[in-house]
Design an enzyme around this catalytic site. Structure first.
Site, PDB file in Angstrom:
ATOM      1  N   CYS A  76       0.864  -1.170   0.000  1.00  0.00           N
ATOM      2  CA  CYS A  76       0.000   0.000   0.000  1.00  0.00           C
ATOM      3  C   CYS A  76       0.907   1.229   0.000  1.00  0.00           C
ATOM      4  O   CYS A  76       1.489   1.568   1.030  1.00  0.00           O
ATOM      5  CB  CYS A  76      -0.921   0.008   1.218  1.00  0.00           C
ATOM      6  SG  CYS A  76      -2.053   1.416   1.210  1.00  0.00           S
ATOM      7  N   GLY A  77       1.030   1.847  -1.154  1.00  0.00           N
ATOM      8  CA  GLY A  77       2.009   2.927  -1.318  1.00  0.00           C
ATOM      9  C   GLY A  77       1.706   4.136  -0.459  1.00  0.00           C
ATOM     10  O   GLY A  77       2.573   4.614   0.287  1.00  0.00           O
ATOM     11  N   CYS A 223      -4.003   6.148  -5.310  1.00  0.00           N
ATOM     12  CA  CYS A 223      -3.493   4.797  -5.036  1.00  0.00           C
ATOM     13  C   CYS A 223      -2.005   4.795  -5.383  1.00  0.00           C
ATOM     14  O   CYS A 223      -1.632   4.963  -6.550  1.00  0.00           O
ATOM     15  CB  CYS A 223      -4.236   3.763  -5.879  1.00  0.00           C
ATOM     16  SG  CYS A 223      -3.665   2.082  -5.618  1.00  0.00           S
TER      17      CYS A 223
HETATM   18  N1  LIG Z   1      -6.218  -2.043  -2.717  1.00  0.00           N
HETATM   19  C1  LIG Z   1      -4.821  -2.425  -2.797  1.00  0.00           C
HETATM   20  C2  LIG Z   1      -4.079  -2.132  -1.477  1.00  0.00           C
HETATM   21  C3  LIG Z   1      -4.001  -0.662  -1.196  1.00  0.00           C
HETATM   22  C4  LIG Z   1      -3.267   0.039  -2.274  1.00  0.00           C
HETATM   23  C5  LIG Z   1      -3.416   1.542  -2.268  1.00  0.00           C
HETATM   24  N2  LIG Z   1      -4.160   2.119  -1.169  1.00  0.00           N
HETATM   25  C6  LIG Z   1      -2.051   2.166  -2.359  1.00  0.00           C
HETATM   26  O1  LIG Z   1      -1.860   3.316  -1.915  1.00  0.00           O
HETATM   27  O2  LIG Z   1      -1.168   1.516  -2.900  1.00  0.00           O
HETATM   28  C7  LIG Z   1      -4.712  -3.926  -3.021  1.00  0.00           C
HETATM   29  O3  LIG Z   1      -5.651  -4.645  -2.693  1.00  0.00           O
HETATM   30  O4  LIG Z   1      -3.677  -4.352  -3.527  1.00  0.00           O
END
Ligand SMILES: N[C@H](CCC[C@H](N)C(=O)O)C(=O)O
Length: 291
Positions: A76-77, A223
């Site tokens: 989660c970046g 994201c």
């Molecule tokens: N939903 C993503 C995880 C969070 C990624 C996102 N919040 C970020 O900032 O990278 C997954 O299931 O791989």
């Protein structure tokens, strides 16, 4: 009835928001239901992901990542930047390390309220994404979706940056209502572990506009891992260079895909919202906001 109190900090990275729980002292292990209860925007804290800080023998902290649907994931970046900022302040250091299920990350305070995280190297092999079957070219795989108005989206690039991503290249990201078909693509059988789904509009050789439907969370304001996956996919398909500005609804994330070691450096802001205490009892969650 067993119950436990956990302090949390509500934070976000460009509007992608998190409840960051500190379980380093009490070893709490959340169930999927408790995580989705905390993420619930009506009855819980309300967030895209629940982040749990735990002790680590390999880094300054272990960061457990739970999506709003309770699914546990490897990367989660935006949360990595938030945890990096928290730890740097707590330890009085400019650089800290964060262990995740996908590996140990380096986070560095970059000045002007920005944090840079080394997200490691991307993987592009069909088994690494993972895909359910071999694809000859992961720069454009044989996945297509026909929208209700008859338009077809096809040939996404796929990449794994600690989690799986599919990126569809379009002329105008605002011409599509990703919320109406992101879930169908997230759960397409080509993705045995599901996938994060992005629409990307190349502005020029160093800027891309991005909209994201996140696995286990749906549409988010930003994201970090999608920004990473999109930047490396844009570079490897000749759409941009290796230094790219990713423009998300919540703001801009800077990506540099380093040539010498293939690592992805992701830079962006961090925001503190409020703090509080959670009480978990019998699967239920009550929130006491303290600031
Ligand atoms: N939903 C993503 C995880 C969070 C990624 C996102 N919040 C970020 O900032 O990278 C997954 O299931 O791989």
């Amino acid at each position: 009835m067993a119950f436990s109190h956990i302090s949390f900090k509500k934070m976000n990275g460009l509007g992608n928001d998190f409840a960051v729980l500190d379980a380093r002292a009490n070893g709490v292990r959340l169930t999927a239901d408790e995580a989705s209860g905390i993420a619930n925007r009506e009855t819980g804290v309300g967030c895209d992901q629940v982040i749990v800080l735990e002790p680590s023998s390999r880094a300054d902290v272990f960061m457990r990542i739970l999506n709003a649907d309770g699914s546990e994931v490897g990367a989660c970046g935006n949360a990595s930047r938030c945890v990096g900022a928290l730890l740097a302040a707590e330890l009085g250091r400019e650089r800290v390390t964060i262990e995740t299920a996908a590996g140990v990350l380096d986070a560095r305070i970059a000045g002007n309220g920005l944090v840079t995280v080394d997200m490691g190297a991307p993987h592009f092999g069909w088994r690494d994404i993972p895909l359910a079957k071999e694809e000859p070219d992961t720069r454009a795989i044989s996945l297509a979706i026909t929208l209700p108005d008859g338009r077809v989206l096809e040939g996404p690039s796929v990449a794994n940056v600690g989690n799986p991503h599919a990126i569809f290249w379009v002329a105008d990201v605002d011409a599509y209502d990703l919320a109406t078909f992101g879930g169908a693509l997230e759960y397409d059988p080509i993705f045995p572990e599901r996938a994060n789904i992005s629409l990307a509009e190349v502005i020029d050789g160093s800027a891309v506009k991005l909209r994201v439907w996140e696995r286990g969370a749906g549409i988010t304001q930003a994201c970090g891992t999608a920004a990473c996956a999109t930047a490396v996919s844009a570079a490897r398909t000749g759409r941009t260079g290796r230094t790219v500005e990713i423009r998300l609804p919540g703001g801009v994330i800077g990506i540099e895909w380093r040539a010498d070691d293939d690592h992805i450096l992701m830079t962006g802001p961090v925001a503190h919202e409020f703090e509080g205490t959670l009480t978990l009892s019998g699967g239920g969650v009550t929130v006491a906001r303290e600031s």
